[in-house]
Enzyme design. Structure first.
Site, mmCIF file in Angstrom:
data_model
loop_
_atom_site.group_PDB
_atom_site.id
_atom_site.type_symbol
_atom_site.label_atom_id
_atom_site.label_comp_id
_atom_site.label_asym_id
_atom_site.label_seq_id
_atom_site.Cartn_x
_atom_site.Cartn_y
_atom_site.Cartn_z
ATOM 1 N N GLY A 18 55.605 -13.107 -40.803
ATOM 2 C CA GLY A 18 56.421 -14.310 -41.136
ATOM 3 C C GLY A 18 56.749 -14.274 -39.411
ATOM 4 N N GLY A 20 60.887 -15.556 -37.076
ATOM 5 C CA GLY A 20 62.035 -15.965 -37.339
ATOM 6 C C GLY A 20 62.595 -15.992 -35.978
ATOM 7 N N GLY A 21 64.150 -16.210 -35.914
ATOM 8 C CA GLY A 21 65.072 -16.335 -34.773
ATOM 9 C C GLY A 21 64.685 -15.572 -34.083
ATOM 10 C CG MET A 22 67.457 -12.040 -35.760
ATOM 11 S SD MET A 22 68.084 -11.036 -37.194
ATOM 12 C CE MET A 22 68.246 -9.608 -36.931
ATOM 13 C CD GLU A 24 55.786 -11.708 -33.659
ATOM 14 O OE1 GLU A 24 55.124 -12.877 -33.220
ATOM 15 O OE2 GLU A 24 55.229 -10.710 -33.691
ATOM 16 C CB VAL A 25 58.617 -9.700 -40.579
ATOM 17 C CG1 VAL A 25 57.996 -8.971 -41.301
ATOM 18 C CG2 VAL A 25 59.908 -9.807 -40.773
ATOM 19 C CE LYS A 40 62.834 -8.934 -40.356
ATOM 20 N NZ LYS A 40 64.057 -9.732 -40.446
ATOM 21 C CG ASP A 141 72.581 -15.177 -42.743
ATOM 22 O OD1 ASP A 141 72.296 -16.055 -43.341
ATOM 23 O OD2 ASP A 141 71.569 -15.356 -42.144
#
Length: 742
Positions: A18, A20-22, A24-25, A40, A141
């Site tokens: 995946g 995201g904003g932070m 990749e995983v 991550k 979160d």
């Protein structure tokens, strides 16, 4: 990244799971232990950072990663390792086989999950939160995507500590002026939204949002626009989950609604208590009565969300809004130097010299002080709030530059405090500078620029410059309609203010018509009993009163008061404000005895809730004194007016508009008691103060000169009275000649 990339000679990246904003995983293989893991990889800091800055960030990363790695609970994702490889920060976690709750809902075509599964998820997450909260860690979160249900039925919370880590390093969106990791709008607690300190109970609220969604198929506030979602969390009681899904067990609905209490004190005390409640319900034991949903906290005039919410989007649930309004650029802040851009010229940079990146410690201190200023304002301590915001603005200007968004956010709040303390002319100067700065750096039609221009219009109205205010509101409204659409909450707020200003221009029918239209639109968009809808119905009642339709005004004010009492509580400031206007209407209808009774009750309630020196308590006492006078009880009325004027002078200042209104009421009482010389001295002092504060052409200043002329007549000084009447008439003509009917 290449599929064969090896990190630190140990972790081989295999498949991208995946993004995201932070960062990749990746699914990876631990070559040392021969097991599969999840890695991550966080976004790189970038070469532009100063060495001291990146050193601090790396240390924060190590600190937060150690905290996450120390968590050992079957309900929390295990962190095996962390480090840095070729400038890239990474975390190594257990590889989970299963689906997160968001994916489960999508698999189920957004239909709610089975009840037994919801109860099981609730209990498992509650135990995991109880453990982590006891370690002193708050997630910040929590959302469906961060809760994983494994193939064996185990439920795990992911990314503990990552939200805070993202805030510290600057990867997640930053809330300008609050310094909190933003979280996801559909799952944010009211205290996160308002910039208050958060504790473990914020996670409980977010869990309530998650449970509501998996139990009903929709979040508790399921609007397309993120602004409306945030307002819903802050102000609006959620609909009953069973209204979406009648077969949901009563105990589950009560648990969800308890978790969604607006006030942290209204929620379960901790996650351990929540787990016990679920266990008792599963075993058939009676669950304790729900704590109930606390009323929304009191706030400012037209309580506002922080500026960071402007133009915000929430992914698929805000697609339409995203197409109209691009989100503000949050790429600055901790991650790099902020470079002002020339509006309308992509890539063009303004000529301001580049500044060294300020230390994260300094930014954190300024952010904390800015939040403290906002908190003082929420408490009504405007003078203190203004001092804090002025100091922060000066330091932010030195560290970040005069046109940096954070500097302008502080100056915006300075303008707000000036407006609240009766210094409208000073507020106008401050807002004008903010609007000019935002136009240079963000563009004239950016949502933050429009917000500053709308406040300019508001203070122009405070200064009696209603035609200029009308022009500004009209321009802002046109921009908002183009950028956001006619029914966006910010557009409707501008139309509401325009309706208010039309009544001050004497265009009462137009004002009434527009207020009715806005009330209907807000009811359609936000709901019949939403606070903003009721604010506009309140304005409808005001317009009816100005049109002399006092019976209709009284009825509307009563309906608003009743609706606010039901949705916000009897003691909420907005409910009490509507009750005050009911008293005004009764007085206008000659029903002063009823008004007097109402005001006595209102003074008692205001004193109990806010204290005897609160400005709104004093406003109720002023209404009580006016109605004593209408009943011919002038000695009592004069005593009340003097007491209120003295307290207002201490609390608000000797030349605050409310203080001057009370001093005028003292003069009125003196006149009715035949003490015209004393009344003349009082009227003259009020007129002189209004001249200084508002200007000699302001309607209130002119009204004071008319009061003075009337006193002169009563004292037999007719020639002086006539001369003063003529001067007032000339000023009114001069004022009128500079304008035309809009």
């Amino acid at each position: 990244m290449a599929d064969t990339r090896l990190i630190q000679g140990r972790y081989r990246l295999l498949d991208l799971i995946g993004r995201g904003g932070m960062g990749e995983v990746w699914r990876a293989r631990d070559e040392s232990l021969g097991r599969q893991v999840a890695v991550k990889c966080l976004k790189p800091l970038g070469p532009q950072q100063e060495a001291s800055f990146t050193t601090v960030l790396r240390e924060r990363f190590r600190r937060e990663a150690r905290v996450a790695a120390a968590l050992q609970h079957r309900g929390v994702t295990v962190v095996h390792d962390f480090g840095e490889h070729e400038g890239l920060l990474f975390l190594v976690m257990e590889l989970l086989e299963g689906r997160n709750l968001s994916q489960l809902l999508e698999d189920n075509k957004q239909h709610p999950l089975p009840v037994d599964r919801i109860v099981d998820i609730t209990e498992q997450v509650a135990h995991a939160l109880a453990y982590t909260h006891e370690q002193g860690i708050v997630h910040r979160d929590l959302k469906p995507a961060n809760i994983m249900r494994l193939t064996d039925g185990t439920v795990k919370i992911c990314d503990f500590g990552i939200a805070r880590l993202g805030h510290d390093i600057g990867f997640t969106s930053k809330l300008t002026g609050t310094g909190i990791a933003m979280g996801t709008p559909h799952y944010m607690s009211p205290e996160q939204i308002g910039g208050s300190q958060v504790d473990h109970r914020s996670d409980l609220y977010s869990l309530g949002c998650v449970l509501y969604e998996i139990a009903t198929g929709v979040p508790p506030f399921d609007m397309e626009d993120a602004w409306a979602v945030l307002v819903g969390h802050r102000d609006t009681p959620p609909q009953s989950p069973r209204s979406h899904r009648p077969e949901l067990p009563d105990f589950m609905e009560r648990i969800v609604l308890d978790l969604l209490a607006k006030s942290p004190d209204g929620r379960p005390g901790d996650a351990r208590e929540l787990a016990h409640r679920v266990a008792r319900a599963r075993s058939g034991a009676a669950a304790p009565a729900p704590a109930g949903i606390a009323p929304a906290p009191s706030g400012r005039r037209e309580q506002r969300l922080p500026s960071w919410t402007r133009g915000m989007t929430t992914g698929r649930k805000a697609g339409a809004a995203a197409a109209r309004t691009p989100p503000p650029d949050t790429s600055a802040g901790l991650t790099g130097e902020w470079i002002p851009r020339a509006p309308g010229r992509p890539g063009a940079v303004l000529s301001e010299p580049r500044r060294p990146t300020p230390s994260p410690e300094l930014l954190a201190v300024l952010t904390s002080r800015h939040s403290a200023g906002l908190s003082l304002g929420r408490l009504g301590r405007w003078e203190e709030a203004g001092e804090v915001h002025r100091a922060v603005a000066a330091e932010r200007e030195h560290a970040l530059g005069p046109d940096h968004p954070d500097t302008l956010a502080s100056r915006y709040e300075v303008g707000f405090t000036l407006s609240r303390t009766g210094r409208a002319a000073d507020a106008l100067r401050e807002y004008t500078k903010v609007a000019e700065g935002r136009a240079r750096t963000l563009g004239a039609e950016h949502a933050d620029s429009l917000a500053a221009r709308q406040e300019i219009a508001y203070v122009l109205g405070q200064l009696g410059r209603h035609f200029e205010a009308h022009q500004m509101y009209t321009n802002v409204l046109a921009s908002r309609e183009r950028a956001m659409g006619a029914d966006h909450p910010d557009t409707l707020r501008c139309r509401h203010n325009l309706a208010f200003n039309l009544s001050r221009l004497g265009r009462l029918e137009d004002s009434h018509r527009m207020a009715v239209d806005v009330a209907a639109a807000r009811a359609r968009v936000l709901g019949e009993t939403h606070p903003d809808t009721l604010v506009t119905r309140y304005e409808v009642a005001y317009a009816l009163g100005q049109l002399g339709r006092w019976n209709e005004a009284l009825q509307t004010y009563r309906e608003v008061a009743d609706a606010r009492a039901r949705s916000l509580g009897r003691d909420h400031p907005d409910t009490l404000a509507a009750r005050y206007e009911v008293g005004i209407s009764l007085g206008r209808l000659g029903r002063s005895a009823e008004a007097l009774t109402l005001y006595r009750e209102l003074v008692d309630d205001r004193s109990r809730v806010h204290g005897p020196g609160d400005p709104e308590t004093l406003r109720a006492r002023h209404g009580l004194g006016v109605n004593l006078g209408r009943l011919g009880r002038w000695e009592e009325a004069l005593d009340e007016a003097r007491n209120v004027a003295a307290i207002r002078g201490r609390v608000l200042g000797p030349e605050h508009p409310d203080t001057l209104v009370s001093r005028r009421e003292v003069a009125v009482g003196l006149g009715w008691l035949g003490r015209w010389s004393d009344a003349l001295a009082e009227y003259r002092q009020v007129a002189a103060s209004r001249d200084r504060v508002l200007g000699p052409e302001h309607p209130d200043a002119l009204a004071s000169r008319n009061d003075e002329a009337h006193c002169l007549e009563q004292l037999g000084r007719s020639a002086e009275a006539v001369d003063l009447y003529r001067r007032v008439a000339a000023l009114r003509r001069q004022r009128g000649s500079g304008t035309q009917a809009p």
